[in-house]
Write an enzyme that holds these catalytic residues in place. Structure first.
Site, mmCIF file in Angstrom:
data_model
loop_
_atom_site.group_PDB
_atom_site.id
_atom_site.type_symbol
_atom_site.label_atom_id
_atom_site.label_comp_id
_atom_site.label_asym_id
_atom_site.label_seq_id
_atom_site.Cartn_x
_atom_site.Cartn_y
_atom_site.Cartn_z
ATOM 1 N N ASP A 190 -2.620 106.472 -27.345
ATOM 2 C CA ASP A 190 -2.872 106.120 -28.750
ATOM 3 C C ASP A 190 -1.805 106.798 -29.619
ATOM 4 O OD1 ASP A 190 -5.106 104.948 -30.665
ATOM 5 O OD2 ASP A 190 -4.410 106.829 -31.530
ATOM 6 N N GLU A 234 -2.636 100.121 -32.022
ATOM 7 C CA GLU A 234 -1.626 101.110 -31.616
ATOM 8 C C GLU A 234 -1.981 101.762 -30.287
ATOM 9 O OE1 GLU A 234 -4.577 103.300 -34.305
ATOM 10 O OE2 GLU A 234 -3.703 101.294 -34.109
#
Length: 378
Positions: A190, A234
């Site tokens: 992440d 993301e």
């Protein structure tokens, strides 16, 4: 004729290529007639040479005599169709007059069509044209299907595998590793504080950053059986078959280092002056005790632990890993040695975490000093 000579002879034209496998006299006659009709022709005097030419040149059609000097044409036809990349190439077998047995054998061997001697060349020419058109149409359909499959399983922005492909692949590898009883590792990544990055620099800059990050991950993860996917937003996911927890940890470390090395500025990050990653790692040997949802949940929990620990780091999910790791290590060492090994590993991990915490505080201190300097200049 040698391989390189063959390729040089037939690569300069886009005319359809027909391969003829027949005796010398028939070959010459058919070759002349087909060339007069605008086709390129490759000749083979026996079955072995036909197989060799077929593999090298991949003709769009094969004319195959039912009787060849070294084997029956039916046997040659069956062998030609075993090559995966050419298994849809049409094969027309030429048989003797009213030989019903040969006709049955031709279709049983996988031939697309059959013609009986003596034949009218005008009829043969129409069959050749029809079979080549069918072959070309099939190739276009295969190419279109492959492109549709690629689009359906590829993330448009990063050109990595998408979530759908990730789901397909982890199920395939789970079953394969269960059969082989080998470890399967899953890494979830992440990008730290990416929302604030988009708010600061704009969504177009955010897209460019994700593209750079995806490329950096691909540069690190090069094993052909490893899958990198954009998991969502993301987040990225890596499926690493045949990879234990130590091997997966090395991969994560190299990825995190690669992303730091990009030095993509992020002035509003709370852990660094640049974009960084947090990662969660889980490893398991698939069996009836565990399932795919558990390894995904384990990696997700480890990712949460990494974020809670200050980000710009990675964590294992030890509840899932310890059971499997102890089981694997006890195959090579006794219980006391295994316990000693894990104690040293725990101490090393704690030492690493302390060093990272110090580094994080130093970075934060540096950032605060810079901000203070800017305020003084104002």
């Amino acid at each position: 004729m040698k391989a390189n000579t063959l390729n040089e002879s037939f690569s300069s034209s886009n005319r359809s290529l027909v391969m003829i496998a027949d005796n010398q006299a028939n070959c010459q006659e058919l070759c002349f007639l087909l060339e007069q009709s605008g086709y390129r022709v490759a000749q083979a005097k026996n079955g072995a040479e036909a197989i060799n030419i077929f593999q090298q040149l991949r003709p769009e059609l094969v004319l195959l005599n039912a009787i060849l000097p070294d084997m029956l044409g039916f046997e040659c036809c069956t062998k030609l169709l075993t090559f995966e990349e050419n298994k849809h190439t049409p094969i027309l077998i030429i048989t003797e007059l009213e030989d019903i047995f040969s006709i049955e054998n031709a279709f049983r061997a996988g031939a697309t069509d059959c013609i009986i001697k003596p034949f009218n060349y005008l009829i043969l020419r129409q069959r050749v044209r029809r079979l080549i058109e069918q072959s070309q149409l099939h190739q276009k359909l295969v190419a279109a299907n492959l492109e549709l499959q690629r689009i359906a399983t590829t993330d448009f922005l990063t050109q990595l595998a998408n979530r759908r492909r990730f789901e397909e692949y982890i199920h395939l590898e789970w079953r394969r590793m269960e059969r082989l009883q080998q470890p399967l590792s899953l890494i979830l990544l992440d990008v730290d504080f990416f929302k604030s990055y988009n708010d600061t620099y704009g969504h177009q800059a955010g897209d460019r950053a994700l593209i750079e990050i995806a490329k950096a991950i691909k540069d690190v993860v090069k094993r052909p059986d490893n899958l990198i996917a954009r998991y969502g937003g993301e987040e990225f996911a890596l499926v690493l078959p045949n990879t234990n927890m130590f091997g997966a940890a090395k991969v994560v470390e190299r990825i995190c280092f690669a992303i730091r090395s990009l030095a993509i500025p992020h002035i509003n990050s709370q852990v660094s002056l640049y974009l960084t990653l947090s990662a969660g790692l889980a490893t398991v040997i698939p069996n009836h005790i565990f399932n795919i949802e558990q390894i995904i949940t384990a990696a997700d929990k480890a990712l949460y632990q990494a974020k809670a620990a200050g980000r710009d780091c990675f964590k294992h999910n030890n509840l899932l890993l310890d059971m499997q790791t102890h089981r694997n290590l006890l195959v090579f060492m006794n219980k006391d040695e295994a316990q000693e090994f894990f104690e040293k590993a725990r101490q090393a991990l704690e030492s690493t975490q302390l060093m990272r915490e110090r580094t994080r505080l130093m970075r934060k201190q540096t950032r605060l000093m810079r901000e203070q300097a800017q305020l003084m200049r104002q």
